[in-house]
Design an enzyme around this catalytic site. Sequence first.
Site, mmCIF file in Angstrom:
data_model
loop_
_atom_site.group_PDB
_atom_site.id
_atom_site.type_symbol
_atom_site.label_atom_id
_atom_site.label_comp_id
_atom_site.label_asym_id
_atom_site.label_seq_id
_atom_site.Cartn_x
_atom_site.Cartn_y
_atom_site.Cartn_z
ATOM 1 C CB SER A 1 -9.993 -5.361 -12.244
ATOM 2 O OG SER A 1 -10.181 -4.473 -11.159
ATOM 3 C CE1 TYR B 1 -11.947 -4.674 -5.001
ATOM 4 C CE2 TYR B 1 -11.302 -3.643 -7.067
ATOM 5 C CZ TYR B 1 -10.989 -4.415 -5.964
ATOM 6 O OH TYR B 1 -9.731 -4.929 -5.823
ATOM 7 C CB THR C 1 -13.187 -8.247 -4.631
ATOM 8 O OG1 THR C 1 -12.702 -8.820 -5.843
ATOM 9 C CG2 THR C 1 -12.035 -8.126 -3.650
ATOM 10 C CE LYS D 1 -9.138 -11.968 -6.553
ATOM 11 N NZ LYS D 1 -8.447 -11.207 -5.480
ATOM 12 C CG HIS E 1 -6.532 -7.896 -2.507
ATOM 13 N ND1 HIS E 1 -7.878 -7.909 -2.753
ATOM 14 C CD2 HIS E 1 -6.027 -6.958 -3.351
ATOM 15 C CE1 HIS E 1 -8.177 -7.009 -3.675
ATOM 16 N NE2 HIS E 1 -7.062 -6.431 -4.058
#
Length: 377
Positions: free
Chosen positions: A105, A129, A154, A250, A274
Amino acid sequence: MLLNVEDYRRAARKQLPRFVADYIDGAADDGLCLRRNLSDLAAITLTPRVLRDTSRVDTSIQVFGTRWTSPFGVAPTGLNGLVRPGGDALLAAAAAKAGVPFALSTASNMRLEEVRAAAAAGVQWMQLYVMHRGVAEHIVQRAKACGYQALVLTVDVPVSGNRELDVRNGFRLPFKPTPRLAWDLLTHPRWSLRMARSGAPSFANLTAHGNAADTASVQAALLTRAMDRTVVWDTLDWLRKSWPGPLLLKGLLHEDDARRALAQGVDGLIVSNHGGRQLDAAPSAISALPAVVAAVQGKIPIFMDSGVRRGSDVAKAIALGATAVFLGRPMLYGLAARGAAGAQAVLQALQDELVRAMVLMGASKISDLQSSLESTR
């Protein structure tokens, strides 16, 4: 005795302070979407076929030219260092040992270069992100330089979901001392001692960019999921200029978005809500999966996360057209309960359950599940 994901969930809640356990288990609003993920998966049945040769069972698949031992991987989860110090590297190493991919992440607590080095032989993807495009581009360039094999953008977090448990618990970084927090820490001495030794986790991938003020603002944006809401379909062209490898989106649930992604040249999709942490009114991931699969017509791989707790859940997703699934909370339960050994044990439990389900279904290889849609209802 810890035998399955639910066992590890209960063990994790005993190990972790309440505010951390609730952060992992929590969902948006009333938790309806989270419960739909679980109940909709539970409602699917698989009809066994008998008198088939299952003396050998092969669970391996090929994705983007790479062999995975099993049709599942470790999903990108943030603040793993809050679960256990070095959690990102521990999960990456567990995945590499199991022969499955690990997705790091943007909100990791270790630098992406460190995590890549900790499991250099494993398949690692980088999740992105976009709070600030300059920072995002810097992360993409670093991921490319140290050998991450795919980039996962994402797209379901234009704003943070309403996670009331975190609000009630006063969850924030840095920690703000309160009598309730002090009691929480005192009653979980092992976790507190580990944190005291390692220090409070930070968003390590953001600290190397820009000046201190910019870094602080971007870290605050990441914690509150204040994303760049000008990121739209055409933005993918910008990412393509920086990232030559496989690019996945995603967080898709709608078939029209899947068609648009295909038209934009995206290389893979992850059907996801999520884990129920964003829009509480959203459908379960498993219920959205068939329409997305139909929309792309086998032209790109389709993955799924949200709600997978058993090896039979993996089989159900594959039977409905998924290439593989990704595991979020289950891996954090294992990490919290027993560290690296717990993460490895969760992966092994799911593998054992999948093999057993395949034998009982008369499937000796993953493609047998993929061709068994008529056995799914």
